[in-house]
Design a protein around this motif. Structure first.
Motif, short mmCIF file in Angstrom:
data_model
loop_
_atom_site.label_atom_id
_atom_site.label_comp_id
_atom_site.label_asym_id
_atom_site.label_seq_id
_atom_site.Cartn_x
_atom_site.Cartn_y
_atom_site.Cartn_z
N LEU A 183 0.10 0.54 -10.22
CA LEU A 183 0.17 -0.93 -10.21
C LEU A 183 1.63 -1.40 -10.17
O LEU A 183 2.00 -2.28 -9.38
N GLY A 184 2.43 -0.81 -11.06
CA GLY A 184 3.85 -1.17 -11.09
C GLY A 184 4.51 -0.90 -9.76
O GLY A 184 5.28 -1.71 -9.25
N ALA A 185 4.17 0.25 -9.17
CA ALA A 185 4.74 0.60 -7.88
C ALA A 185 4.31 -0.40 -6.81
O ALA A 185 5.11 -0.83 -5.98
N ALA A 186 3.03 -0.76 -6.84
CA ALA A 186 2.52 -1.71 -5.84
C ALA A 186 3.27 -3.03 -5.93
O ALA A 186 3.61 -3.64 -4.91
N LEU A 187 3.52 -3.49 -7.15
CA LEU A 187 4.27 -4.73 -7.31
C LEU A 187 5.66 -4.61 -6.70
O LEU A 187 6.16 -5.55 -6.08
N CYS A 188 6.27 -3.44 -6.90
CA CYS A 188 7.59 -3.22 -6.29
C CYS A 188 7.49 -3.23 -4.77
O CYS A 188 8.34 -3.78 -4.08
N GLY A 189 6.44 -2.62 -4.26
CA GLY A 189 6.25 -2.60 -2.82
C GLY A 189 6.12 -4.01 -2.27
O GLY A 189 6.71 -4.36 -1.25
N LEU A 219 0.82 -1.21 0.00
CA LEU A 219 0.00 0.00 0.00
C LEU A 219 0.85 1.26 0.00
O LEU A 219 0.59 2.21 -0.74
N LEU A 220 1.88 1.26 0.87
CA LEU A 220 2.67 2.48 0.99
C LEU A 220 3.33 2.84 -0.32
O LEU A 220 3.31 4.00 -0.76
N VAL A 221 3.92 1.84 -0.98
CA VAL A 221 4.62 2.17 -2.22
C VAL A 221 3.62 2.52 -3.32
O VAL A 221 3.91 3.34 -4.18
N ALA A 222 2.41 1.93 -3.25
CA ALA A 222 1.38 2.33 -4.21
C ALA A 222 1.07 3.82 -4.04
O ALA A 222 0.94 4.57 -5.03
N ILE A 223 0.96 4.23 -2.79
CA ILE A 223 0.70 5.65 -2.52
C ILE A 223 1.85 6.51 -3.03
O ILE A 223 1.64 7.57 -3.65
#
Lengths: 379, 290, 333
Positions: free
Chosen positions: B196-202, B71-75
């Motif tokens: 989405l890409g960021a969430a996957l990284c998170g 969640l945090l990285v998605a934000i």
């Protein structure tokens, strides 16, 4: 009446002088260390060690009545960056000396520069032997190294292992830097005459997280011991994965056993490990205990080797300036050359004709989840 | 010997699944937005730190920490997109490179400054438990990591195939002009893709945190390797990226087991170069096939 | 019918006049003696080094349209070649520099031949991987490259001027002039290349390769030429640089250098010869100025970068070009 006036005058003069000392022109000391890049963690501790020394010295009145001040610059473990950042430091005429540069190749690049600028360089944590080869009489007289070299450390460990006489086959794992390769080469050289065979030598890049392939291979090869030349995060990862594999092969070499590795040590998973190191926070000398306590209080972390070396570099420098009685660079250099400084490691820092000191090292052993100092050999 | 090889393959699959998470995000972002996201590794690092703080400061368990990291990285992804990245249009290839490079510099060195270079470790309720299959041992955490990665990818696949948002993304990737003509809103779609890409990284960072150490430089090796993986798989091809990631993970492990750690580091790039010599478009060619 | 030709000032480059050039040359020659100090001189040297490196990238990226991260691979190859020849084979350093350039050029031909057929994006990633692989080789092929410690104690470049005596590059002022002379030659060479017919062909390839091919141009050969020339320049720069530092180690391949020249080319304006040179100087100075805050230096550099690219998406030169075109458009209304 006259005596009273004289007294008053003397008091006034003393007061002005005291005020002047606190408002005096600071003595500038440069620190070149990696603040960014893969060595940033060690660089952080290098800097903290120097800063703690400055804080303590200034609290005690400074040097020659003047406070010390650091000019810390990032060299990113890259010689070009080191050259440029030190160039900036040298612009300041008040710079008395430099402590640096942690990474050996940066130190080597700085050596001709400090020679040209006639500024003393106290080497911090660079272990390459070529530094000593080029320093001292007949070479670069401005470069001094207080810490021991790879070769002398390896001899100390080898003699200890000889007493133990346990290991016949040793696998070596080290980080792919001058620290790792230099240390591993030195131990190989020292162990050969003792009839020990090095079954494999592996070097990984700093920042490697995954040691499972190495461990899988080592599990298969089953050496008598694994000699580690690892530090920091890499070592934490290695030990964790070593535990995860349920391995019990004894560990030796130059294992970092400081506070960062506490989890692995406390678990008992590496009981029986031996390490020869340039510094240990566990070393029980009054000076070291005070240092560790002050360091922990200020930074909430245990000091590393890099902290201790930088700390003693600054202390040594302050001592030299006091003996020289001035901040003239040449006079300070000569005073450093003549140093006979009591190190918190228990040895004395005195420079030989290659400007290399021969301080004590420590031999450590992990027993029952604790680190014990077994011996402090000279180097 | 077979045990040895099997152990290596099992290790390789686990790490390959984590590579897949990172590579898929990169591939998505590239396929739809045509941005080469140099800050991708730093997003993984942020995920790692989020998990670290969740566990050590807030006392979360493993599963909540994974959620927190994702969640945090998605934000963070939303913030980055809405503040800076929305200005990118598909022709601005070099602007995208410099922007993401600059962001990577800020994030990595900002983390160094604020969080210190000290490596952090977390120990979750799974500790060092391992599952034994004969002579092969797999740590529970790695098994879970593998499972989570597969689950995330399956969810992504479903999202792209069946939801409206997902279909718009594929449309945008296939034919930008046509998509615009039928009234799709590129900015909204672009934001969803990036997030989405960021969430996957998170997620990747959260999964890595208990396995390895967390520190500001942990993301760097992932970016370059992820680039190599998406090229091997074929630019813009999601499943290509996944398969390539697993292949790279396994061959790396085998190379490390029979060769050396150095070969392991270099292998992804060597494989990429070899594949490109034979198949210039990567293993699975071009196009956002799902 | 009125024969009206619109004399639009589309040519960006003014006619060559001698006076401003002599002035610039005089300033550059006088620089080390103008009380610049050791540090300022070091910055000046780095600015020249970066200007040449960035121009080599500009040649392949700005003028030929091929984003390549390989410049740093070539500069590193040049550096290591020169260093190894000087230390292992006792070659005179100057010869080492030339050899460095030659080996880099050879490498570029091999790599280029294999990879220039790929799509532009794949080519970019392949060149990026190349630098990473080169760094791994430098770190691990210890028998050849001495590994992570690198090759220290390199000899200095000696210049013998008749009547004036011998000068050694151990003196930064001497190295400054060596770099200045090299840069003048290299930049002049690249400048001639891009203004020539070959250069125009490269631009055509950049703008529309299939169209250029349909005109019967063997585009691969031209791309190889650009790649090789850029490698030659980068390789020789690397060779000179290692003798200045007196040590070469794997950090010569650091991503930091790739980042810097990419910044300089893009913000200068890819395809603008002088814009890139100007940006090289600016972006050599900015990171040094930021040393006032060693902790936040790189964060601030990142912020400067983001701000610069948001404000000037086409680079400095692109910005000026747009303004000029805007003025022309207004006059046409």
């Amino acid at each position: 009446m006259k005596t009273n006036k004289r007294l008053a005058l003397a008091v006034a003069l003393a007061a002005t002088l005291a005020a002047q000392a606190s408002a005096a022109q600071p003595i500038l000391v440069g620190v070149s260390t990696p603040l960014s890049g893969s060595a940033a963690f060690q660089g952080q501790h290098d800097r903290w060690g120097a800063e703690l020394a400055v804080e303590q010295i200034n609290a005690a009145g400074g040097v020659l009545g003047r406070p010390l001040q650091l000019d810390v610059q990032d060299n990113a473990c890259n010689p070009a960056e080191g050259v440029n950042s030190v160039g900036r430091m040298l612009e300041n005429r008040d710079l008395v000396a430099i402590s640096g540069a942690m990474c050996s190749s940066v130190t080597l690049a700085l050596m001709p520069i400090v020679e040209r600028a006639n500024v003393p360089l106290l080497v911090s944590s660079s272990s390459a032997s070529s530094i000593t080869e080029k320093a001292g009489a007949g070479g670069n007289i401005w470069t001094f190294r207080a810490g021991p070299s790879d070769d002398s450390m390896a001899v100390a460990l080898a003699s200890y292992l000889k007493d133990e006489a346990r290991f016949k086959k040793i696998a070596v794992l080290g980080e792919n830097t001058d620290y790792g390769r230099g240390g591993a080469a030195a131990i190989a050289k020292a162990l050969k005459p003792l009839g020990v065979t090095i079954t494999s030598s592996e070097y990984y890049d700093k920042g490697t997280q995954d040691f499972t392939t190495v461990l899988t291979r080592l599990k298969l090869a089953a050496p008598d011991a694994i000699a580690l030349y690892t530090v920091g995060a890499d070592q934490i990862n290695f030990i964790r994965q070593y535990r995860g594999f349920g391995m019990h092969v004894p560990l030796t070499g130059r294992i970092e056993l400081g506070g960062l590795q506490a989890e692995g040590i406390k678990s008992g998973a590496i009981d029986g490990a031996t390490s020869v190191f340039q510094y240990a926070a566990e070393l029980d000398t009054p000076a070291n205990r005070a240092f560790v306590q002050a360091y922990k209080a200020k930074y909430k972390e245990d000091p590393l080797l890099q902290s201790a070396i930088a700390y003693e570099n600054v202390q040594l420098l302050a001592d030299a300036i006091k003996r020289a009685g001035s901040v003239d660079r040449k006079a300070v250099r000569d005073a450093i050359q003549a140093s006979d400084y009591a190190s918190m490691m228990g040895g004395r820092i005195a420079f030989d004709q290659n400007n290399q000191a021969h301080n004590n090292a420590v031999i450590l052993k992990v027993e029952g989840g604790h680190v014990k100092v077994v011996a402090t050999p000279g180097t | 010997m077979t045990d040895f090889i099997l152990q290596l393959i099992v290790n390789g699959l686990a790490i390959g699944a984590i590579y897949a998470l990172v590579a898929v995000g990169l591939s998505l972002i590239y396929g739809v937005l045509e941005i080469v996201n140099f800050a991708h590794g730093e997003l993984v690092m942020l995920g790692g730190f989020a998990a670290f703080f969740a566990v050590s400061t807030l006392g979360f368990g493993y599963w909540p920490s994974i959620l927190a990291a994702t969640l945090l990285v998605a934000i963070v992804g939303v913030v980055l997109f809405d503040s800076v990245l929305f200005t990118l249009k598909s022709e601005d290839f070099q602007k995208g490179i410099l922007l993401t490079l600059g962001l990577a510099m800020i994030i990595q060195n900002g983390a160094l400054y604020l969080l210190r270079a000290t490596p952090r470790t977390i120990t979750t309720e799974y500790g060092f438990d391992a599952v034994q299959l004969g002579n092969i041992s797999i740590s529970v955490l790695r098994l879970i990591a593998f499972g989570l990665a597969i689950a995330a990818i399956v969810l992504l696949h479903a999202f792209l195939k069946w939801t409206r948002s997902g279909k718009s993304m594929r449309a945008l990737a296939q034919n930008r002009e046509a998509a615009l003509m039928v009234g799709m809103r590129p900015r909204r779609i672009a934001r969803t893709v990036f997030v989405l890409g960021a969430a996957l990284c998170g997620l990747a960072g959260g999964v890595l945190a208990p396995l390895y150490t967390v520190h500001p430089l942990m993301g760097m090796p992932f970016v370059f390797k992820a680039f190599a993986i998406i090229i091997i798989g074929g630019l813009g091809n999601i499943w290509g990226a996944i398969i390539a990631a697993l292949i790279v993970g396994m061959t790396e492990s085998l190379a490390g087991g029979f060769g050396s750690v150095v070969l392991q580091d270099a292998l992804a790039f060597i494989i990429m170069i070899l594949i490109l010599l034979v198949r210039p478009l990567g293993l699975f060619g071009k196009g956002m096939r799902v | 019918m009125r024969q009206e030709t619109l004399d639009l000032p589309l040519r960006e480059r003014p006619r060559l006049r001698a006076a401003p050039w002599l002035l610039v040359a005089a300033l550059l020659v006088a620089l080390p003696f103008a009380g610049l100090g050791g540090y300022g001189l070091k910055i000046a040297i780095m600015a020249i080094v970066y200007a040449v490196l960035a121009t080599s990238l500009n040649l392949i990226y700005g003028f030929t349209g091929l984003l390549s991260f390989a410049q740093i691979a070539f500069w590193g190859i040049g550096g290591y070649t020169a260093a190894l020849l000087a230390v292992d084979a006792q070659w005179p350093p100057w010869l080492g520099v030339l050899a460095g350039g030659a080996v880099a050029t050879l490498a570029s031909l091999v790599i280029g031949y294999a990879s220039l057929r790929l799509s532009r994006h794949s080519f970019a990633i392949v060149t990026l991987s190349l630098v990473l692989l080169m760094q791994l080789v430098a770190k691990d092929w210890v028998d050849l490259t001495r590994g992570p410690l690198g090759i220290p104690n390199l000899p200095t470049l000696e210049v013998a001027l008749p009547g004036l005596g011998r000068f050694s590059s151990a003196n930064p002022v001497v190295f400054y002039f060596i770099m200045l002379a090299f840069a003048a030659i290299a930049l002049a060479g690249v400048h001639r290349l891009v203004r020539s017919r070959i250069g125009r062909t490269l631009l055509a390839i950049k703008q529309n390769e299939p169209l250029t091919q349909s005109q019967g141009v063997a585009t691969l050969q031209y791309k190889l030429l650009a790649f090789a020339v850029s490698a030659l320049v980068a390789g020789m720069t690397g060779g000179l640089f290692v003798f200045y530092l007196s040590v070469v180690d794997p950090s010569i391949f650091d991503f930091f250098y790739t980042q810097m020249i990419l910044i300089m080319v893009i913000i200068g304006g890819a395809g603008s010869f002088w814009g890139v040179i100007a940006a090289s100087v600016v972006f050599t100075v900015i990171p040094e100025l930021l040393r006032v805050s060693p902790d936040l230096r790189l964060v601030l550099l990142g912020c400067v970068l983001v701000a610069a690219i948001l404000a000037l998406p086409q680079g400095i030169a692109g910005y000026f070009r747009e303004r000029r075109l805007e003025r022309i458009r207004r006059t046409l209304r």
